[in-house]
Design a protein around this motif. Structure first.
Motif, PDB file in Angstrom:
ATOM      1  N   ILE A   1     -14.165 106.589  13.524  1.00 45.10           N
ATOM      2  CA  ILE A   1     -13.906 106.545  15.109  1.00 45.10           C
ATOM      3  C   ILE A   1     -12.734 105.578  15.153  1.00 45.10           C
ATOM      4  O   ILE A   1     -12.851 104.497  15.028  1.00 45.10           O
ATOM      5  N   GLY A   2     -11.698 106.340  15.858  1.00 41.55           N
ATOM      6  CA  GLY A   2     -10.400 105.144  15.700  1.00 41.55           C
ATOM      7  C   GLY A   2      -9.672 105.014  14.623  1.00 41.55           C
ATOM      8  O   GLY A   2      -9.166 103.687  14.452  1.00 41.55           O
ATOM      9  N   ALA A   3      -9.763 105.690  13.776  1.00 38.77           N
ATOM     10  CA  ALA A   3      -9.541 105.352  12.297  1.00 38.77           C
ATOM     11  C   ALA A   3      -7.914 104.793  12.303  1.00 38.77           C
ATOM     12  O   ALA A   3      -7.205 105.535  13.031  1.00 38.77           O
ATOM     13  N   GLY A   4      -7.597 103.731  11.644  1.00 41.16           N
ATOM     14  CA  GLY A   4      -6.419 103.252  11.714  1.00 41.16           C
ATOM     15  C   GLY A   4      -5.746 102.603  12.869  1.00 41.16           C
ATOM     16  O   GLY A   4      -4.475 102.430  13.080  1.00 41.16           O
ATOM     17  N   ARG A   5      -6.643 102.669  14.039  1.00 38.22           N
ATOM     18  CA  ARG A   5      -5.752 102.023  15.148  1.00 38.22           C
ATOM     19  C   ARG A   5      -6.282 100.545  15.331  1.00 38.22           C
ATOM     20  O   ARG A   5      -7.315 100.001  14.871  1.00 38.22           O
ATOM     21  N   PRO A   6      -5.397 100.007  15.935  1.00 40.90           N
ATOM     22  CA  PRO A   6      -4.172 100.285  16.728  1.00 40.90           C
ATOM     23  C   PRO A   6      -2.967 100.846  15.997  1.00 40.90           C
ATOM     24  O   PRO A   6      -2.619 100.106  14.818  1.00 40.90           O
ATOM     25  N   ASP A   7      -2.542 101.929  16.059  1.00 41.91           N
ATOM     26  CA  ASP A   7      -1.511 102.586  15.171  1.00 41.91           C
ATOM     27  C   ASP A   7       0.078 102.313  15.968  1.00 41.91           C
ATOM     28  O   ASP A   7       0.011 101.581  16.866  1.00 41.91           O
ATOM     29  N   ALA A   8       0.814 103.024  15.365  1.00 44.01           N
ATOM     30  CA  ALA A   8       2.084 102.890  16.037  1.00 44.01           C
ATOM     31  C   ALA A   8       2.422 103.151  17.415  1.00 44.01           C
ATOM     32  O   ALA A   8       3.106 102.658  18.210  1.00 44.01           O
ATOM     33  N   GLU A   9       1.841 104.206  18.109  1.00 42.94           N
ATOM     34  CA  GLU A   9       1.844 104.787  19.348  1.00 42.94           C
ATOM     35  C   GLU A   9       0.982 103.536  20.146  1.00 42.94           C
ATOM     36  O   GLU A   9       1.483 103.223  21.174  1.00 42.94           O
TER      37      GLU A   9
ATOM     38  N   MET B   1       0.830 100.571  19.288  1.00 46.60           N
ATOM     39  CA  MET B   1       1.586  99.356  19.391  1.00 46.60           C
ATOM     40  C   MET B   1       2.843  99.503  20.428  1.00 46.60           C
ATOM     41  O   MET B   1       3.260  98.325  21.011  1.00 46.60           O
ATOM     42  N   ALA B   2       3.439 100.599  20.363  1.00 44.58           N
ATOM     43  CA  ALA B   2       4.495 100.912  21.543  1.00 44.58           C
ATOM     44  C   ALA B   2       4.144 100.634  22.897  1.00 44.58           C
ATOM     45  O   ALA B   2       4.819 100.206  23.828  1.00 44.58           O
ATOM     46  N   ALA B   3       2.567 101.193  23.083  1.00 41.24           N
ATOM     47  CA  ALA B   3       1.860 101.165  24.354  1.00 41.24           C
ATOM     48  C   ALA B   3       1.830  99.556  24.734  1.00 41.24           C
ATOM     49  O   ALA B   3       1.788  99.321  25.920  1.00 41.24           O
ATOM     50  N   ILE B   4       1.367  99.035  23.665  1.00 43.54           N
ATOM     51  CA  ILE B   4       1.123  97.659  24.048  1.00 43.54           C
ATOM     52  C   ILE B   4       2.539  96.706  24.451  1.00 43.54           C
ATOM     53  O   ILE B   4       2.401  95.948  25.471  1.00 43.54           O
ATOM     54  N   ALA B   5       3.705  96.957  23.736  1.00 43.64           N
ATOM     55  CA  ALA B   5       4.831  96.372  24.087  1.00 43.64           C
ATOM     56  C   ALA B   5       5.159  96.812  25.490  1.00 43.64           C
ATOM     57  O   ALA B   5       5.584  96.021  26.359  1.00 43.64           O
TER      58      ALA B   5
ATOM     59  N   GLY C   1      -5.602  95.514  30.698  1.00 47.79           N
ATOM     60  CA  GLY C   1      -5.250  96.545  29.927  1.00 47.79           C
ATOM     61  C   GLY C   1      -6.632  96.739  29.020  1.00 47.79           C
ATOM     62  O   GLY C   1      -7.499  95.854  28.485  1.00 47.79           O
ATOM     63  N   ALA C   2      -6.948  98.052  28.550  1.00 52.00           N
ATOM     64  CA  ALA C   2      -7.765  98.493  27.518  1.00 52.00           C
ATOM     65  C   ALA C   2      -7.239  99.320  26.450  1.00 52.00           C
ATOM     66  O   ALA C   2      -6.533 100.034  26.703  1.00 52.00           O
ATOM     67  N   PHE C   3      -7.455  98.758  25.323  1.00 52.90           N
ATOM     68  CA  PHE C   3      -6.663  99.347  24.118  1.00 52.90           C
ATOM     69  C   PHE C   3      -7.662  99.701  22.998  1.00 52.90           C
ATOM     70  O   PHE C   3      -8.753  99.030  23.014  1.00 52.90           O
ATOM     71  N   VAL C   4      -7.367 100.771  22.357  1.00 50.51           N
ATOM     72  CA  VAL C   4      -8.226 101.266  21.234  1.00 50.51           C
ATOM     73  C   VAL C   4      -7.937 100.533  19.883  1.00 50.51           C
ATOM     74  O   VAL C   4      -6.858 100.447  19.449  1.00 50.51           O
ATOM     75  N   ALA C   5      -9.185 100.055  19.267  1.00 53.85           N
ATOM     76  CA  ALA C   5      -9.004  99.995  18.008  1.00 53.85           C
ATOM     77  C   ALA C   5     -10.191 100.524  17.028  1.00 53.85           C
ATOM     78  O   ALA C   5     -10.872 101.265  17.622  1.00 53.85           O
ATOM     79  N   GLU C   6     -10.076 100.531  15.607  1.00 56.81           N
ATOM     80  CA  GLU C   6     -10.970 101.262  14.843  1.00 56.81           C
ATOM     81  C   GLU C   6     -12.227 100.676  14.947  1.00 56.81           C
ATOM     82  O   GLU C   6     -12.549  99.548  15.215  1.00 56.81           O
ATOM     83  N   HIS C   7     -13.396 101.727  15.405  1.00 59.36           N
ATOM     84  CA  HIS C   7     -14.606 101.053  15.772  1.00 59.36           C
ATOM     85  C   HIS C   7     -15.271 100.107  14.541  1.00 59.36           C
ATOM     86  O   HIS C   7     -15.196 100.677  13.231  1.00 59.36           O
ATOM     87  N   SER C   8     -15.621  98.994  15.060  1.00 60.61           N
ATOM     88  CA  SER C   8     -16.343  98.134  13.712  1.00 60.61           C
ATOM     89  C   SER C   8     -17.232  98.818  12.996  1.00 60.61           C
ATOM     90  O   SER C   8     -17.833  98.339  11.828  1.00 60.61           O
TER      91      SER C   8
END
Length: 270
Positions: free
Chosen positions: A137-145, A147-151, A125-132
């Motif tokens: 860019i990607g602020a606040g990610r991984p967010d609730a959506e 985390m649901a996709a990860i589950a 899988g490829a998942f998005v996180a806030e850019h370092s």
């Protein structure tokens, strides 16, 4: 026979750790319904001592591997410890974590490495996180959506593993992989507001920040920005045209939300 679940991550700013541990939590929960399962201690490869530890999974085990994408590739600091992993038929699940631009060839590179080392790769899988480099860019990610996709991904991965399939998922990317940019000696700067608290020293994944003087940074910085993000005085920063150019590109072109992409040996992209 008891199957062991090994969770491995390289996570200077914490996002890959969070995604790996949530995936492992749900994967463990699902797999335990159908087989004898033991959850191994996490293998934290963020720091040199963790990367130096020599461990090998058993042939029936599952190894979950989460890593941040650097310039569209696996971080080069991980290549040596990855080369030491021998699968002997074990299953690997790579998770590429990227800052809302693109993961390019990183996930394919991870799959290729695991297959070459004797693993099958039933899911990836490829998942998005806030850019370092910029919180815009990607602020606040991984967010609730996310985390649901990860589950959901973990539940589907568990289903594929429980079926006993040894096939490998097809993932996007190109061979040869994206060329790495030329090595550049770029180090964080330190303002006079630094209190020498040592937090930046504690989070540096390559130990190049001097423990006695945090303003002294040796060659070898990965530009992971862990020191910048953790500093309570905002005393660490990058002042470099190359870094400024990357940040400007990201903030100008990568604001549209990207969604997780997941792949399975049995069903392809979902």
């Amino acid at each position: 026979m008891t199957l062991s679940l090994h969770t491995v991550f390289f996570s200077p700013t914490g996002s890959s750790r969070r995604i790996a541990q949530e995936t492992a939590r749900v994967l463990e929960q699902e797999l335990a319904q159908n087989m004898a399962l033991a959850r191994d201690d996490d293998w934290d490869w963020t720091f040199p001592e963790g990367r130096a530890a020599a461990r090998t999974p058993g042939p029936e085990d599952v190894l979950l591997f989460a890593f941040p994408v650097y310039a569209g590739r696996i971080p080069q600091v991980l290549m040596e410890p990855l080369a030491r992993l021998a699968g002997h038929g074990a299953r690997a699940i790579p998770l590429a974590v990227y800052g809302n631009r693109h993961y390019d060839d990183a996930l394919l590179e991870a799959v290729d490495l695991f297959v070459a080392n004797g693993f099958s790769v039933p899911a990836a899988g490829a998942f998005v996180a806030e850019h370092s480099m910029t919180a815009k860019i990607g602020a606040g990610r991984p967010d609730a959506e996310d985390m649901a996709a990860i589950a959901d991904f973990a539940r589907n991965a568990a289903s594929v593993i429980s079926c006993g399939k040894s096939a490998t998922a097809a993932v996007p990317g190109n061979r040869p992989y994206k060329a790495l940019p030329p090595a550049a000696d770029i180090r964080p700067q330190t303002l006079d507001s630094c209190t020498q608290c040592g937090l930046c020293v504690s989070v540096c994944p390559v130990r190049v920040i001097d423990a006695d003087n945090a303003a002294q940074v040796a060659q070898g910085c990965l530009r992971c920005c862990a020191c910048v993000k953790i500093c309570p005085e905002q005393a660490k920063y990058f002042d470099n045209p190359h870094v400024d150019k990357i940040v400007a590109m990201l903030e100008g072109n990568c604001r549209e939300r990207r969604e997780p992409e997941v792949f399975f040996a049995a069903a392809g992209k979902m």
